[in-house]
Design a protein around this motif. Structure first.
Motif, PDB file in Angstrom:
ATOM      1  N   GLY A 236       0.861  -1.187   0.000  1.00 52.07           N
ATOM      2  CA  GLY A 236       0.000   0.000   0.000  1.00 52.07           C
ATOM      3  C   GLY A 236       0.886   1.222   0.000  1.00 52.07           C
ATOM      4  N   THR A 237       1.580   1.425  -1.111  1.00 46.66           N
ATOM      5  CA  THR A 237       2.686   2.388  -1.161  1.00 46.66           C
ATOM      6  C   THR A 237       2.250   3.815  -1.454  1.00 46.66           C
ATOM      7  N   GLY A 238       0.977   4.061  -1.685  1.00 42.20           N
ATOM      8  CA  GLY A 238       0.505   5.429  -1.842  1.00 42.20           C
ATOM      9  C   GLY A 238       0.526   5.933  -3.270  1.00 42.20           C
ATOM     10  N   ALA A 239       0.178   7.217  -3.405  1.00 43.34           N
ATOM     11  CA  ALA A 239      -0.010   7.815  -4.728  1.00 43.34           C
ATOM     12  C   ALA A 239       1.310   8.116  -5.428  1.00 43.34           C
ATOM     13  N   GLY A 240       2.399   8.207  -4.683  1.00 39.85           N
ATOM     14  CA  GLY A 240       3.691   8.428  -5.318  1.00 39.85           C
ATOM     15  C   GLY A 240       3.977   9.878  -5.636  1.00 39.85           C
ATOM     16  N   LEU A 241       4.694  10.106  -6.731  1.00 42.48           N
ATOM     17  CA  LEU A 241       5.171  11.446  -7.070  1.00 42.48           C
ATOM     18  C   LEU A 241       4.065  12.313  -7.649  1.00 42.48           C
ATOM     19  N   PRO A 242       4.205  13.630  -7.519  1.00 38.65           N
ATOM     20  CA  PRO A 242       3.180  14.539  -8.074  1.00 38.65           C
ATOM     21  C   PRO A 242       3.244  14.596  -9.586  1.00 38.65           C
ATOM     22  N   SER A 243       2.159  15.062 -10.187  1.00 39.38           N
ATOM     23  CA  SER A 243       2.108  15.293 -11.633  1.00 39.38           C
ATOM     24  C   SER A 243       2.293  16.780 -11.905  1.00 39.38           C
ATOM     25  N   PHE A 244       2.971  17.103 -12.996  1.00 40.03           N
ATOM     26  CA  PHE A 244       3.186  18.499 -13.362  1.00 40.03           C
ATOM     27  C   PHE A 244       2.502  18.800 -14.700  1.00 40.03           C
ATOM     28  N   LEU A 245       2.392  20.080 -15.021  1.00 43.32           N
ATOM     29  CA  LEU A 245       1.678  20.491 -16.224  1.00 43.32           C
ATOM     30  C   LEU A 245       2.525  20.378 -17.486  1.00 43.32           C
ATOM     31  N   GLY A 246       3.844  20.413 -17.316  1.00 47.54           N
ATOM     32  CA  GLY A 246       4.715  20.359 -18.490  1.00 47.54           C
ATOM     33  C   GLY A 246       4.763  21.688 -19.237  1.00 47.54           C
ATOM     34  N   ILE A 247       4.660  22.806 -18.499  1.00 45.13           N
ATOM     35  CA  ILE A 247       4.707  24.126 -19.132  1.00 45.13           C
ATOM     36  C   ILE A 247       5.945  24.881 -18.641  1.00 45.13           C
ATOM     37  N   ASP A 248       6.317  25.912 -19.381  1.00 40.49           N
ATOM     38  CA  ASP A 248       7.480  26.725 -19.011  1.00 40.49           C
ATOM     39  C   ASP A 248       7.249  27.396 -17.658  1.00 40.49           C
ATOM     40  N   GLY A 249       8.308  27.453 -16.860  1.00 39.09           N
ATOM     41  CA  GLY A 249       8.255  28.183 -15.602  1.00 39.09           C
ATOM     42  C   GLY A 249       7.937  27.353 -14.382  1.00 39.09           C
ATOM     43  N   GLU A 250       7.739  26.053 -14.554  1.00 34.23           N
ATOM     44  CA  GLU A 250       7.378  25.232 -13.395  1.00 34.23           C
ATOM     45  C   GLU A 250       8.508  25.115 -12.381  1.00 34.23           C
ATOM     46  N   ASN A 251       9.748  25.392 -12.814  1.00 36.71           N
ATOM     47  CA  ASN A 251      10.884  25.283 -11.899  1.00 36.71           C
ATOM     48  C   ASN A 251      11.254  26.617 -11.239  1.00 36.71           C
TER      49      ASN A 251
ATOM     50  N   LEU B 182       5.275  32.855 -15.335  1.00 35.43           N
ATOM     51  CA  LEU B 182       6.192  33.968 -15.580  1.00 35.43           C
ATOM     52  C   LEU B 182       7.072  34.215 -14.366  1.00 35.43           C
ATOM     53  N   GLY B 183       8.324  34.657 -14.623  1.00 38.18           N
ATOM     54  CA  GLY B 183       9.260  34.933 -13.540  1.00 38.18           C
ATOM     55  C   GLY B 183      10.107  36.164 -13.797  1.00 38.18           C
ATOM     56  N   ASP B 184      10.842  36.603 -12.754  1.00 38.75           N
ATOM     57  CA  ASP B 184      11.703  37.785 -12.900  1.00 38.75           C
ATOM     58  C   ASP B 184      13.146  37.358 -13.146  1.00 38.75           C
ATOM     59  N   GLU B 185      14.044  38.335 -13.128  1.00 38.88           N
ATOM     60  CA  GLU B 185      15.459  38.051 -13.413  1.00 38.88           C
ATOM     61  C   GLU B 185      16.117  37.199 -12.336  1.00 38.88           C
ATOM     62  N   ASN B 186      15.500  37.114 -11.163  1.00 42.38           N
ATOM     63  CA  ASN B 186      16.028  36.281 -10.080  1.00 42.38           C
ATOM     64  C   ASN B 186      15.338  34.921  -9.992  1.00 42.38           C
ATOM     65  N   ASN B 187      14.581  34.610 -11.020  1.00 43.12           N
ATOM     66  CA  ASN B 187      13.881  33.314 -11.120  1.00 43.12           C
ATOM     67  C   ASN B 187      12.828  33.111 -10.038  1.00 43.12           C
ATOM     68  N   TRP B 188      12.178  34.215  -9.637  1.00 45.53           N
ATOM     69  CA  TRP B 188      11.034  34.121  -8.736  1.00 45.53           C
ATOM     70  C   TRP B 188       9.762  34.317  -9.545  1.00 45.53           C
ATOM     71  N   VAL B 189       8.763  33.531  -9.227  1.00 49.08           N
ATOM     72  CA  VAL B 189       7.496  33.608  -9.959  1.00 49.08           C
ATOM     73  C   VAL B 189       6.860  34.982  -9.793  1.00 49.08           C
ATOM     74  N   THR B 190       6.320  35.519 -10.907  1.00 49.44           N
ATOM     75  CA  THR B 190       5.646  36.813 -10.870  1.00 49.44           C
ATOM     76  C   THR B 190       4.215  36.754 -11.403  1.00 49.44           C
ATOM     77  N   GLY B 191       3.866  35.723 -12.117  1.00 54.27           N
ATOM     78  CA  GLY B 191       2.521  35.644 -12.683  1.00 54.27           C
ATOM     79  C   GLY B 191       2.332  34.380 -13.491  1.00 54.27           C
ATOM     80  N   MET B 192       1.191  34.286 -14.141  1.00 52.23           N
ATOM     81  CA  MET B 192       0.879  33.102 -14.935  1.00 52.23           C
ATOM     82  C   MET B 192       0.045  33.507 -16.142  1.00 52.23           C
ATOM     83  N   GLU B 193       0.419  33.008 -17.303  1.00 53.41           N
ATOM     84  CA  GLU B 193      -0.324  33.277 -18.525  1.00 53.41           C
ATOM     85  C   GLU B 193      -1.313  32.138 -18.758  1.00 53.41           C
TER      86      GLU B 193
END
Length: 368
Positions: free
Chosen positions: A236-251, A348-359
């Motif tokens: 009963g190992t659980g749901a495991g790893l999360p799923s991502f959207l596969g879009i730019d900016g997720e990191n 979307l992110g800034d020059e320091n790679n912090w999230v600023t918004g989403m398109e």
């Protein structure tokens, strides 16, 4: 039976006021009083062919335990409930009864009638026993058989309890430092208090199950090695790893998977800062992508951590939201915003790679 005398409207469970609960992690639903539980139980039609039992995954004798509540025989209701369900205080809070037992309730199918609040009554019975003192049932003599259960989430805990009741020796191996799985790392305190989970886990320990924490199968033992030592292995190992959207900016910094965010908040107790100094980004404006229970949990946690504005972004419409209806209602009452038929295409992110918004783009429903 004369159904005309039965109340068509269920007795709603009291909740914290939205203005109060949006700033604390205390349980939102406050439970039934004895008087409220009895009144709700008396709404039951006591059907000759109770479909609610068929709608229950573990086939609890629902009409019987509800009849026992109506008769003020709460101890008997406890025994009936726990004969097939070892986690009633948990299930009474987070089991999706509206799509299972309550969905097929005969009373609920009548015009302008609500189904019996089966989940609320289950919680009442479980809480009654916890307040009174949990009774450990007699366990049969040992069968001489042993079972290893991998994972101490709801599946593993349930399997362990039922196996222990049969007289088998059970050992649970849990990778985390606390038993409960998604019940402790995923579901927030305001929906499922950790003390409730701990009490249910303690019940399973007292049935005779051993629980080994911080034990990652694959490192401490392999499945083949477990099979050499035990007669059977339950995975009963659980749901495991999360799923991502596969879009730019997720990191970008400030972007969390719900899995990580909820684990930090719940298991690592970021909600108890400064008693627990778990690092977590607390944004003033937060977007949560998705429309299920996990999305509602993440959004409501972000609000309680101090966010000024929290928005759910979901690609389908209101009727398609997969979250429980009561959780959507609770989120809206607390001020969570909903942007439906909306799908993100880039973060979307800034020059320091912090999230600023989403398109995002607008979506339309089409024929399935």
């Amino acid at each position: 039976m004369n159904t005309e005398s039965k109340s068509k409207i269920r007795h709603e469970m009291a909740k914290q006021l939205p203005s109060e609960r949006r700033s604390n992690f205390d349980e939102v639903a406050l439970g039934y009083s004895e008087e409220e539980a009895v009144a709700e139980a008396k709404r039951c039609l006591d059907c000759k062919k109770p479909l609610c039992v068929e709608g229950c995954p573990v086939e609890v004798d629902i009409p019987l335990f509800i009849r026992q509540i109506a008769d003020h025989n709460f101890d008997a209701a406890v025994r009936t409930l726990k004969s097939t369900n070892s986690l009633p205080a948990i299930c009474g809070r987070v089991c999706p009864q509206e799509t299972q037992c309550e969905a097929v309730c005969i009373l609920g199918k009548k015009k302008d009638s609500d189904p019996i609040a089966i989940g609320g009554l289950e919680r009442f019975v479980a809480d009654y026993e916890m307040e009174k003192g949990v009774t450990i049932p007699d366990v049969p003599e040992s069968t001489g058989r042993s079972v290893a259960v991998v994972g101490a989430g709801p599946a593993g805990l349930t399997a362990a309890a039922e196996l222990a009741k049969m007289g088998h020796a059970v050992t649970i191996f849990e990778s985390l430092h606390s038993a409960g799985g998604v019940l402790v790392y995923g579901i927030p305190e305001f929906r499922l208090p950790k003390a409730i989970v701990a009490a249910e886990v303690d019940f399973i320990r007292k049935l005779g199950a051993d629980i080994c924490l911080n034990s990652v199968i694959g490192k401490v033992d392999t499945v083949d090695e477990l099979l050499d030592e035990y007669d059977a292995v339950f995975l009963g190992t659980g749901a495991g790893l999360p799923s991502f959207l596969g879009i730019d900016g997720e990191n970008l910094n400030g972007v969390y998977s719900a899995n990580e965010f909820l684990t930090r908040v719940n298991l690592m107790k970021a909600y108890l800062f400064p008693d627990f100094d778990t690092p977590i980004k607390k944004g003033s404006r937060v977007i949560v992508v998705g429309g299920g229970n996990v999305a509602m949990d993440a959004a409501r946690c972000a609000l309680r951590l101090g966010a000024e504005e929290v928005t759910i972004v979901y690609r389908r419409g209101e009727d398609e939201l997969p979250a429980r209806a009561e959780e959507v209602v609770n989120a809206k009452e607390e001020g969570i915003r909903f942007r439906l038929l909306t799908n993100p295409i880039r973060i979307l992110g800034d020059e320091n790679n912090w999230v600023t918004g989403m398109e995002c783009i607008n979506m339309e429903l089409c024929e399935p």
